[in-house]
Design a protein around this motif. Structure first.
Motif, PDB file in Angstrom:
ATOM      1  N   UNK A   1       9.709  33.217   2.985  1.00  0.00           N
ATOM      2  CA  UNK A   1      10.135  34.135   4.043  1.00  0.00           C
ATOM      3  C   UNK A   1      10.907  35.338   3.516  1.00  0.00           C
ATOM      4  N   UNK A   2      11.680  35.153   2.457  1.00  0.00           N
ATOM      5  CA  UNK A   2      12.443  36.277   1.924  1.00  0.00           C
ATOM      6  C   UNK A   2      11.510  37.311   1.308  1.00  0.00           C
ATOM      7  N   UNK A   3      10.475  36.843   0.621  1.00  0.00           N
ATOM      8  CA  UNK A   3       9.503  37.779   0.035  1.00  0.00           C
ATOM      9  C   UNK A   3       8.803  38.565   1.132  1.00  0.00           C
ATOM     10  N   UNK A   4       8.445  37.880   2.238  1.00  0.00           N
ATOM     11  CA  UNK A   4       7.794  38.566   3.353  1.00  0.00           C
ATOM     12  C   UNK A   4       8.754  39.555   4.002  1.00  0.00           C
ATOM     13  N   UNK A   5      10.013  39.156   4.192  1.00  0.00           N
ATOM     14  CA  UNK A   5      10.999  40.068   4.770  1.00  0.00           C
ATOM     15  C   UNK A   5      11.164  41.313   3.912  1.00  0.00           C
ATOM     16  N   UNK A   6      11.232  41.139   2.600  1.00  0.00           N
ATOM     17  CA  UNK A   6      11.360  42.279   1.687  1.00  0.00           C
ATOM     18  C   UNK A   6      10.134  43.188   1.777  1.00  0.00           C
ATOM     19  N   UNK A   7       8.971  42.584   1.879  1.00  0.00           N
ATOM     20  CA  UNK A   7       7.737  43.366   1.959  1.00  0.00           C
ATOM     21  C   UNK A   7       7.700  44.190   3.244  1.00  0.00           C
ATOM     22  N   UNK A   8       8.118  43.585   4.349  1.00  0.00           N
ATOM     23  CA  UNK A   8       8.136  44.296   5.624  1.00  0.00           C
ATOM     24  C   UNK A   8       9.163  45.418   5.611  1.00  0.00           C
ATOM     25  N   UNK A   9      10.331  45.158   5.035  1.00  0.00           N
ATOM     26  CA  UNK A   9      11.360  46.204   4.974  1.00  0.00           C
ATOM     27  C   UNK A   9      10.912  47.360   4.087  1.00  0.00           C
ATOM     28  N   UNK A  10      10.222  47.044   3.003  1.00  0.00           N
ATOM     29  CA  UNK A  10       9.715  48.092   2.112  1.00  0.00           C
ATOM     30  C   UNK A  10       8.700  48.979   2.825  1.00  0.00           C
TER      31      UNK A  10
ATOM     32  N   UNK B   1       9.006  49.774   5.874  1.00  0.00           N
ATOM     33  CA  UNK B   1       9.732  50.536   6.877  1.00  0.00           C
ATOM     34  C   UNK B   1       9.992  49.810   8.179  1.00  0.00           C
ATOM     35  N   UNK B   2       9.826  48.481   8.204  1.00  0.00           N
ATOM     36  CA  UNK B   2      10.006  47.726   9.441  1.00  0.00           C
ATOM     37  C   UNK B   2      11.396  47.098   9.509  1.00  0.00           C
ATOM     38  N   UNK B   3      11.935  47.063  10.719  1.00  0.00           N
ATOM     39  CA  UNK B   3      13.220  46.415  10.985  1.00  0.00           C
ATOM     40  C   UNK B   3      13.001  44.901  11.044  1.00  0.00           C
ATOM     41  N   UNK B   4      13.749  44.146  10.246  1.00  0.00           N
ATOM     42  CA  UNK B   4      13.574  42.692  10.164  1.00  0.00           C
ATOM     43  C   UNK B   4      14.926  42.007  10.323  1.00  0.00           C
ATOM     44  N   UNK B   5      14.960  40.999  11.184  1.00  0.00           N
ATOM     45  CA  UNK B   5      16.136  40.138  11.318  1.00  0.00           C
ATOM     46  C   UNK B   5      15.758  38.725  10.888  1.00  0.00           C
ATOM     47  N   UNK B   6      16.574  38.115  10.037  1.00  0.00           N
ATOM     48  CA  UNK B   6      16.321  36.754   9.561  1.00  0.00           C
ATOM     49  C   UNK B   6      17.236  35.793  10.319  1.00  0.00           C
ATOM     50  N   UNK B   7      16.627  34.785  10.947  1.00  0.00           N
ATOM     51  CA  UNK B   7      17.368  33.799  11.721  1.00  0.00           C
ATOM     52  C   UNK B   7      17.137  32.427  11.097  1.00  0.00           C
ATOM     53  N   UNK B   8      18.225  31.732  10.758  1.00  0.00           N
ATOM     54  CA  UNK B   8      18.105  30.414  10.148  1.00  0.00           C
ATOM     55  C   UNK B   8      18.673  29.317  11.050  1.00  0.00           C
ATOM     56  N   UNK B   9      18.747  29.590  12.367  1.00  0.00           N
ATOM     57  CA  UNK B   9      19.288  28.611  13.304  1.00  0.00           C
ATOM     58  C   UNK B   9      18.440  27.346  13.353  1.00  0.00           C
ATOM     59  N   UNK B  10      17.112  27.540  13.381  1.00  0.00           N
ATOM     60  CA  UNK B  10      16.170  26.420  13.410  1.00  0.00           C
ATOM     61  C   UNK B  10      15.095  26.704  12.368  1.00  0.00           C
ATOM     62  N   UNK B  11      15.294  26.242  11.143  1.00  0.00           N
ATOM     63  CA  UNK B  11      14.390  26.643  10.080  1.00  0.00           C
ATOM     64  C   UNK B  11      14.653  28.104   9.762  1.00  0.00           C
ATOM     65  N   UNK B  12      13.617  28.808   9.331  1.00  0.00           N
ATOM     66  CA  UNK B  12      13.738  30.243   9.036  1.00  0.00           C
ATOM     67  C   UNK B  12      12.731  31.011   9.867  1.00  0.00           C
ATOM     68  N   UNK B  13      13.220  31.992  10.595  1.00  0.00           N
ATOM     69  CA  UNK B  13      12.377  32.832  11.434  1.00  0.00           C
ATOM     70  C   UNK B  13      12.678  34.291  11.132  1.00  0.00           C
ATOM     71  N   UNK B  14      11.627  35.093  11.029  1.00  0.00           N
ATOM     72  CA  UNK B  14      11.776  36.538  10.925  1.00  0.00           C
ATOM     73  C   UNK B  14      11.450  37.146  12.280  1.00  0.00           C
ATOM     74  N   UNK B  15      12.292  38.052  12.739  1.00  0.00           N
ATOM     75  CA  UNK B  15      12.013  38.791  13.969  1.00  0.00           C
ATOM     76  C   UNK B  15      11.879  40.259  13.602  1.00  0.00           C
ATOM     77  N   UNK B  16      10.754  40.845  13.973  1.00  0.00           N
ATOM     78  CA  UNK B  16      10.401  42.198  13.524  1.00  0.00           C
ATOM     79  C   UNK B  16      10.070  43.073  14.718  1.00  0.00           C
ATOM     80  N   UNK B  17      10.516  44.309  14.680  1.00  0.00           N
ATOM     81  CA  UNK B  17      10.141  45.297  15.690  1.00  0.00           C
ATOM     82  C   UNK B  17       8.810  45.907  15.255  1.00  0.00           C
ATOM     83  N   UNK B  18       7.753  45.670  16.034  1.00  0.00           N
ATOM     84  CA  UNK B  18       6.429  46.146  15.615  1.00  0.00           C
ATOM     85  C   UNK B  18       6.240  47.611  15.992  1.00  0.00           C
ATOM     86  N   UNK B  19       5.151  48.259  15.565  1.00  0.00           N
ATOM     87  CA  UNK B  19       4.967  49.688  15.835  1.00  0.00           C
ATOM     88  C   UNK B  19       4.886  50.045  17.316  1.00  0.00           C
TER      89      UNK B  19
END
Length: 235
Positions: A196-205, A207-225
């Motif tokens: 998930x961290x590699x995917x988050x880094x790729x999305x941020x690179x 230009x996408x806004x990414x929030x990482x939530x680890x409340x229940x496992x790991x979830x990425x929340x992204x603002x799409x175009x």
């Protein structure tokens, strides 16, 4: 064979396609204002609002399915398949009284470009419908040929031959930031077995806004175009 899909209506199909490709999906069929984004499990259809039926708005995401042969479903649910520009389809009324579309697998690609590409095997499309996971919608998905994969009082997953559909308990006002439209609206979510961290880094690179939530496992929340929040669940 039945494949779980979601169809997203967008003002910018090119931007949504690039976003999906960053996630690891690939475009297998394209035309002006249209793309079939293929994942390892399940598909996302991108439809430009410019050429959509009136009433469809940017950010609206509806549940749909692809099947090899529509006739068994026409016999099960009633109705007659109709011929569209992209092939045959069948409208089915779901337990919430809303129509969703079953599309027959496309064999004639006249007017469309096809691409021989392979998606990232770690990514899958997992549309989520907000309704009682133990209610009539569960029986409806079984009638379509999906299989329960387990869950609890809040969430249940149902597997198609390719892809899956989630049912999440609906609480008034809680999920309005995720769904839009008056059809068989779903929240656009994805599953990932990758880092998930590699995917988050790729999305941020990209230009996408990414929030990482680890409340229940790991979830990425992204603002799409289109400006809507989508999620990627790891595991």
């Amino acid at each position: 064979m039945i494949t779980a899909q979601a169809i997203r209506f967008s003002n910018d199909v090119a931007a949504m396609r690039a976003f999906c490709e960053t996630l690891g999906l690939v475009a297998t069929v394209t035309s002006d204002d249209w793309a079939v984004m293929h994942s390892d499990q399940g598909d996302l259809l991108l439809h430009g609002t410019r050429t959509a039926t009136p009433g469809h708005v940017a950010g609206q995401t509806d549940l749909t399915f692809e099947v090899d042969d529509l006739m068994p479903y026409a016999e099960e649910f009633g109705g007659l398949p109709v011929d569209e520009a992209y092939g045959r389809s069948l409208l089915v009324t779901d337990p919430l009284g809303l129509e969703l579309t079953l599309n027959e697998a496309q064999y004639d690609f006249y007017g469309y470009a096809t691409h021989d590409v392979t998606p990232d095997p770690a990514i899958s499309v997992c549309p989520v419908r907000f309704t009682d996971p133990a209610g009539p919608y569960a029986d409806f998905l079984r009638r379509l040929g999906l299989r329960p994969e387990g869950g609890d009082d809040s969430f249940a997953s149902f597997a198609a031959d390719r892809g899956s559909v989630g049912l999440h308990v609906a609480r008034p006002g809680e999920f309005e930031q995720y769904v839009l439209g008056s059809g068989a609206a779903v929240h656009l979510t994805f599953g990932s077995t990758g880092d998930p961290q590699e995917l988050a880094d790729r999305l941020r690179s990209a230009g996408h806004e990414v929030r990482v939530d680890t409340s229940f496992g790991t979830m990425l929340e992204i603002r799409d175009p289109d400006g809507w929040l989508v999620q990627v669940h790891s595991g």
